[in-house]
Design a protein around this motif. Structure first.
Motif, PDB file in Angstrom:
ATOM      1  N   HIS A 134       2.111   1.785  -3.749  1.00 37.86           N
ATOM      2  CA  HIS A 134       1.152   1.780  -4.858  1.00 37.86           C
ATOM      3  C   HIS A 134       0.008   2.744  -4.544  1.00 37.86           C
ATOM      4  O   HIS A 134      -0.431   2.840  -3.408  1.00 37.86           O
ATOM      5  CB  HIS A 134       0.567   0.371  -5.074  1.00 37.86           C
ATOM      6  CG  HIS A 134       1.554  -0.599  -5.628  1.00 37.86           C
ATOM      7  ND1 HIS A 134       2.422  -1.313  -4.824  1.00 37.86           N
ATOM      8  CD2 HIS A 134       1.823  -0.972  -6.905  1.00 37.86           C
ATOM      9  CE1 HIS A 134       3.181  -2.092  -5.583  1.00 37.86           C
ATOM     10  NE2 HIS A 134       2.845  -1.900  -6.840  1.00 37.86           N
ATOM     11  N   GLN A 135      -0.491   3.420  -5.591  1.00 42.11           N
ATOM     12  CA  GLN A 135      -1.604   4.349  -5.402  1.00 42.11           C
ATOM     13  C   GLN A 135      -2.954   3.641  -5.469  1.00 42.11           C
ATOM     14  O   GLN A 135      -3.882   3.998  -4.768  1.00 42.11           O
ATOM     15  CB  GLN A 135      -1.562   5.450  -6.465  1.00 42.11           C
ATOM     16  CG  GLN A 135      -0.506   6.506  -6.165  1.00 42.11           C
ATOM     17  CD  GLN A 135      -0.638   7.685  -7.107  1.00 42.11           C
ATOM     18  OE1 GLN A 135      -0.772   7.497  -8.313  1.00 42.11           O
ATOM     19  NE2 GLN A 135      -0.596   8.887  -6.573  1.00 42.11           N
ATOM     20  N   THR A 136      -3.079   2.646  -6.372  1.00 42.67           N
ATOM     21  CA  THR A 136      -4.327   1.891  -6.481  1.00 42.67           C
ATOM     22  C   THR A 136      -4.022   0.407  -6.366  1.00 42.67           C
ATOM     23  O   THR A 136      -2.953  -0.052  -6.794  1.00 42.67           O
ATOM     24  CB  THR A 136      -5.039   2.157  -7.825  1.00 42.67           C
ATOM     25  OG1 THR A 136      -4.150   1.826  -8.896  1.00 42.67           O
ATOM     26  CG2 THR A 136      -5.454   3.605  -7.947  1.00 42.67           C
ATOM     27  N   ILE A 137      -4.999  -0.327  -5.799  1.00 45.42           N
ATOM     28  CA  ILE A 137      -4.793  -1.751  -5.550  1.00 45.42           C
ATOM     29  C   ILE A 137      -6.021  -2.527  -6.005  1.00 45.42           C
ATOM     30  O   ILE A 137      -7.159  -2.149  -5.685  1.00 45.42           O
ATOM     31  CB  ILE A 137      -4.545  -2.000  -4.045  1.00 45.42           C
ATOM     32  CG1 ILE A 137      -3.247  -1.329  -3.618  1.00 45.42           C
ATOM     33  CG2 ILE A 137      -4.491  -3.485  -3.732  1.00 45.42           C
ATOM     34  CD1 ILE A 137      -3.063  -1.256  -2.132  1.00 45.42           C
ATOM     35  N   ASP A 138      -5.807  -3.585  -6.750  1.00 42.03           N
ATOM     36  CA  ASP A 138      -6.872  -4.491  -7.174  1.00 42.03           C
ATOM     37  C   ASP A 138      -7.063  -5.533  -6.070  1.00 42.03           C
ATOM     38  O   ASP A 138      -6.170  -6.339  -5.812  1.00 42.03           O
ATOM     39  CB  ASP A 138      -6.467  -5.153  -8.493  1.00 42.03           C
ATOM     40  CG  ASP A 138      -7.511  -6.140  -8.990  1.00 42.03           C
ATOM     41  OD1 ASP A 138      -8.522  -6.327  -8.298  1.00 42.03           O
ATOM     42  OD2 ASP A 138      -7.304  -6.723 -10.061  1.00 42.03           O
ATOM     43  N   THR A 139      -8.228  -5.507  -5.400  1.00 42.99           N
ATOM     44  CA  THR A 139      -8.443  -6.425  -4.269  1.00 42.99           C
ATOM     45  C   THR A 139      -8.428  -7.883  -4.707  1.00 42.99           C
ATOM     46  O   THR A 139      -7.997  -8.750  -3.943  1.00 42.99           O
ATOM     47  CB  THR A 139      -9.773  -6.115  -3.536  1.00 42.99           C
ATOM     48  OG1 THR A 139     -10.821  -6.098  -4.484  1.00 42.99           O
ATOM     49  CG2 THR A 139      -9.699  -4.806  -2.793  1.00 42.99           C
TER      50      THR A 139
ATOM     51  N   CYS B 295       0.821  -1.223   0.000  1.00 42.14           N
ATOM     52  CA  CYS B 295       0.000   0.000   0.000  1.00 42.14           C
ATOM     53  C   CYS B 295       0.850   1.266   0.000  1.00 42.14           C
ATOM     54  O   CYS B 295       0.459   2.283  -0.564  1.00 42.14           O
ATOM     55  CB  CYS B 295      -0.924   0.021   1.213  1.00 42.14           C
ATOM     56  SG  CYS B 295      -2.290  -1.129   1.080  1.00 42.14           S
TER      57      CYS B 295
END
Length: 203
Positions: free
Chosen positions: A169-174, A166
């Motif tokens: 990275h700015q965005t995370i794919d759950t 986290c």
């Protein structure tokens, strides 16, 4: 230790430490090095049974004299230091110091736990870190002192993976993260929500 009076045993460990560190006899530095090495080994019985034992282990093992004994005489003790650091209170500065020690000692000693920290904090290789978790699970199951904290270690290690991921990275794919953590999507979403709340991450 035989009576399982861990509070008294911890006091004895601390008294022995003071006696060893205070010696100025003819035996000199080599005798102190050997005595510190034995104290760390015998102390494992206390550190992994006392309620605050793992925190005490981290404090003792990362102190300059005992860290010198580990790097000189018993680098295999890094395994116990790493597990105690991962399952204990998060003290980031101690973790960065530990990673430096792991890197300097890896030509002498390496195991799945030390490799896990290296993958995560040196290489930022999350796939390799996840792979090391399976090896850690098998190794901890075979270690007399560590088998009791196997589940706690795996849960804490997943927290470390998630928090580190986290932070960079700015965005995370759950869905992708659930696969990396070897969890189904619904369980992963609940786990992530709890972790964000507890770790006070910017979600």
């Amino acid at each position: 230790m035989l009576m399982q009076s861990w509070e008294v045993a911890m006091e004895d460990v601390n008294r022995l430490k003071e006696m060893i560190d205070g010696r100025n006899d003819a035996g000199g530095a080599l005798t102190q090095l050997q005595q510190r090495t034995w104290l760390m080994h015998w102390g494992l019985f206390v550190f992994f049974n006392h309620p605050q034992g793992r925190g005490e282990l981290v404090d003792l093992f990362l102190s300059e004299r005992y860290l010198n004994a580990i790097t000189t005489n018993c680098p295999h003790m890094l395994r116990y230091l790493c597990v105690a650091a991962i399952t204990g209170k998060r003290r980031r500065n101690e973790l960065s110091d530990l990673v430096k020690v792991i890197q300097s000692c890896k030509y002498m000693y390496s195991d799945p736990v030390t490799q896990f920290l290296e993958c995560l904090y040196v290489d930022f290789d999350f796939d390799a870190a996840q792979g090391k978790l399976w090896e850690c699970e098998r190794m901890l199951a075979m270690d007399f002192f560590l088998i009791g904290c196997q589940d706690e270690f795996l849960d804490s290690a997943r927290h470390f993976i998630f928090e580190t991921y986290c932070r960079i990275h700015q965005t995370i794919d759950t869905k992708m993260l659930a696969e990396k953590l070897s969890m189904d999507l619904e369980a992963a979403e609940k786990w992530i929500a709890n972790l964000i709340r507890n770790a006070q991450l910017d979600a």
